[in-house]
Write an enzyme that holds these catalytic residues in place. Structure first.
Site, PDB file in Angstrom:
ATOM      1  N   LYS A 154      -0.165   7.820 -23.415  1.00  0.00           N
ATOM      2  CA  LYS A 154       0.266   8.128 -24.786  1.00  0.00           C
ATOM      3  C   LYS A 154       1.763   7.833 -24.919  1.00  0.00           C
ATOM      4  O   LYS A 154       2.137   6.680 -25.076  1.00  0.00           O
ATOM      5  CB  LYS A 154      -0.053   9.580 -25.139  1.00  0.00           C
ATOM      6  N   PHE A 163     -18.938  14.843 -26.009  1.00  0.00           N
ATOM      7  CA  PHE A 163     -18.554  13.967 -27.122  1.00  0.00           C
ATOM      8  C   PHE A 163     -18.431  12.510 -26.720  1.00  0.00           C
ATOM      9  O   PHE A 163     -18.613  11.620 -27.537  1.00  0.00           O
ATOM     10  CB  PHE A 163     -17.228  14.446 -27.743  1.00  0.00           C
ATOM     11  N   TYR A 198       0.838  -1.205   0.000  1.00  0.00           N
ATOM     12  CA  TYR A 198       0.000   0.000   0.000  1.00  0.00           C
ATOM     13  C   TYR A 198       0.872   1.255   0.000  1.00  0.00           C
ATOM     14  O   TYR A 198       0.582   2.225  -0.711  1.00  0.00           O
ATOM     15  CB  TYR A 198      -0.937   0.014   1.215  1.00  0.00           C
ATOM     16  N   ASP A 201       1.623  20.442 -20.437  1.00  0.00           N
ATOM     17  CA  ASP A 201       0.938  19.179 -20.689  1.00  0.00           C
ATOM     18  C   ASP A 201       1.902  18.329 -21.522  1.00  0.00           C
ATOM     19  O   ASP A 201       2.060  18.527 -22.726  1.00  0.00           O
ATOM     20  CB  ASP A 201      -0.381  19.412 -21.436  1.00  0.00           C
ATOM     21  N   PHE A 205      -7.504  21.713 -24.600  1.00  0.00           N
ATOM     22  CA  PHE A 205      -7.811  20.291 -24.690  1.00  0.00           C
ATOM     23  C   PHE A 205      -9.060  20.066 -23.830  1.00  0.00           C
ATOM     24  O   PHE A 205      -9.241  20.721 -22.814  1.00  0.00           O
ATOM     25  CB  PHE A 205      -6.653  19.383 -24.248  1.00  0.00           C
ATOM     26  N   THR A 206      -9.892  19.112 -24.261  1.00  0.00           N
ATOM     27  CA  THR A 206     -11.217  18.914 -23.651  1.00  0.00           C
ATOM     28  C   THR A 206     -11.166  18.801 -22.124  1.00  0.00           C
ATOM     29  O   THR A 206     -11.775  19.602 -21.414  1.00  0.00           O
ATOM     30  CB  THR A 206     -11.870  17.666 -24.250  1.00  0.00           C
ATOM     31  N   ARG A 251     -13.323  15.497 -33.704  1.00  0.00           N
ATOM     32  CA  ARG A 251     -12.647  16.549 -32.943  1.00  0.00           C
ATOM     33  C   ARG A 251     -13.079  17.880 -33.546  1.00  0.00           C
ATOM     34  O   ARG A 251     -12.343  18.517 -34.281  1.00  0.00           O
ATOM     35  CB  ARG A 251     -11.122  16.412 -32.990  1.00  0.00           C
TER      36      ARG A 251
END
Ligand code: F0G
Length: 463
Positions: free
Chosen positions: A263, A454, A77, A220, A129-130, A387
């Site tokens: 990614k 979306f 943990y 980001d 970005f969303t 998009r």
């Protein structure tokens, strides 16, 4: 006799050890599937998809080295050895001092937004970005797009379309006052612009402004290695630098990052927040236990953290990133060769079809990109993603669709998953849809969720 090659081919720096069967279905079957999915490719079942180019997020094939690392998961943990390994790797390649693991990117965005943004603040960024913008808004902030104008023009060949317009940035700071700008939100390889890179020359200037006004830069870093590759290819002075050196230079010009490890880092789940400021770190570390889990695992299992650590190391290898982007460029050049409208220059993680020019007869409020993504699936079994106007959502002040300049369908290429033959089949499928585009009709909402519509919205064709 076939023509002799004019340039040397590249090939993937790996061979395939495990395969996963995929199946081709009939057009009638797919029509039924898309109707049931409300014409939203997010609502399709994966098993009904032939070639899945929905996203490059969490869809990478892991290496044998990563899988071996999964067996070394320390599932304690607290204080898992995989966390310390991950911390070491992030410090080594990105250089940030303090690391807070999270289950994926948006969790890191949530934490940093809640800590830094006050009600009524303004957050300038190189295109929205969303999830990033939503977390900024939920924290009371207003996102302001300060990307260069070229980014909003799909035909403009600017090599660094993610660059920040320094005039727009400074105008905003002067207008609202530096105290109302908690940070500059800077993304590498900007997703919504079509996977376009920022240049180091631009980032250095942004850094000067950030110092001048005392405003930090939060990066980001989701696709930072992909951005670094294009800097090496395109920016004078960087040809002889390694991908790792370029990544480090980018990160060193910023104060912290949010990361969706799904990614660049070649894993199926994972993320983190990393910062240089210790006070900020302490706040984030305290918040992560509320929303994610203890600060030495965030939302990840020990084995997940090991896979991220190993994937991050693989992501900076030149041969890997060259083949990764090479495959995207291969697909892009193929469709461009048939005069199919896409965003140029071809981006890092996918080929972005320009739905405005592809379906010029459909008004933006009838969602040309959503329509096109559905149509591509029906005709070929290839799954892509909208998009455009659906992703952009409604302006919270006016309640109207935002009607963004870019109305795109993203054919996103997962890393190390598909072959060149899959790219050929995809390109030919797009060509077929292009040839029959006049018959395609737009869509209207039958269900519109409040947040990130979306993902779960449903539509029906306009008759
Ligand atoms: N930032 C960027 C640039 C992204 O592309 C994503 C996710 C996130 C943040 C959020 O990370 O999904 O791990 O919570 N992009 C995915 C996509 C969803 O398909 O482009 P997450």
């Amino acid at each position: 006799m076939a023509e002799r090659p004019t340039k040397k081919s590249w090939a993937e720096p790996f061979k395939i050890k495990v395969v996963e069967p995929i199946k081709m279905t009939t057009r009638d079957y797919r029509l039924k599937c898309i109707e049931e999915a409300g014409y939203n490719t997010f609502l399709l079942k994966s098993e009904d998809v032939y070639i899945d180019l929905l996203t490059d997020s969490g869809t990478s094939a892991m290496s044998d080295h990563q899988w071996a690392g999964m067996m070394l998961g320390d599932e304690a943990y607290a204080g898992s050895r995989n966390f310390y390994h991950l911390e070491d790797v992030i410090r080594k390649y990105y250089g940030y001092k303090w690391i807070v693991p999270t289950h994926q990117g948006r969790a890191a965005e949530h934490i940093i937004s809640q800590i830094l943004i006050k009600d009524g603040d303004y957050i300038p960024g190189n295109m929205y970005f969303t999830t990033t913008r939503l977390h900024q808004e939920l924290a009371g902030g207003n996102f302001v797009d300060v990307i260069i104008d070229e980014a909003h023009d799909p035909t403009n060949e600017h090599p660094f379309k993610a660059d920040i317009d320094l005039q727009k940035l400074e105008d905003l700071i002067k207008k609202v006052g530096a105290e109302k700008v908690p940070y500059i939100s800077m993304a590498t390889a900007v997703n919504m612009a079509g996977g376009q890179p920022i240049s180091l020359g631009n980032l250095k200037e942004v850094r000067e402004m950030s110092h001048k006004y005392g405003i930090p830069i939060i990066h980001d870093a989701t696709r930072v290695a992909e951005n670094a590759y294009l800097i090496k290819e395109r920016e004078p002075g960087y040809q002889d630098k390694t991908i790792a050196e370029i990544i480090r230079e980018i990160c060193d010009l910023t104060d912290g990052c949010t990361m969706s490890a799904k990614k660049d880092c070649l894993v199926n789940i994972g993320g983190f927040l990393a910062v240089n400021d210790e006070e900020l770190y302490k706040k984030a570390q305290n918040m992560v236990v509320v929303y994610e889990g203890l600060h030495t695992y965030g939302g990840m299992a020990g084995r997940d953290m090991e896979a991220v650590a190993r994937g991050l190391e693989e992501s900076v290898e030149y041969e890997h990133i060259k083949a990764r982007i090479g495959q995207v460029q291969y697909l892009g050049e193929k469709v461009l060769g048939w005069d199919i409208p896409i965003i140029v220059p071809i981006g890092t993680h996918g080929v972005f079809l320009d739905a405005r020019r592809f379906l010029p007869h459909i008004d933006q409020d009838e969602f040309p990109a959503q329509t096109l993504a559905a149509q591509i699936f029906v005709e070929s079994g290839v799954r892509s993603m909208e998009r455009g106007n659906v992703s952009a959502g409604r302006d919270p002040r006016t309640g109207k669709n935002r009607r963004p300049a870019l109305e795109l369908v993203r054919l996103t290429v997962p890393r190390r998953v598909y072959t060149q033959a899959h790219m050929d089949v995809t390109a030919e499928a797009i060509l077929e849809v292009f040839d029959n585009r006049d018959k395609v009709k737009g869509l209207k909402f039958t269900y519109e969720p409040e947040y990130l519509r979306f993902f779960q919205a449903r539509f029906e064709p306009i008759t």
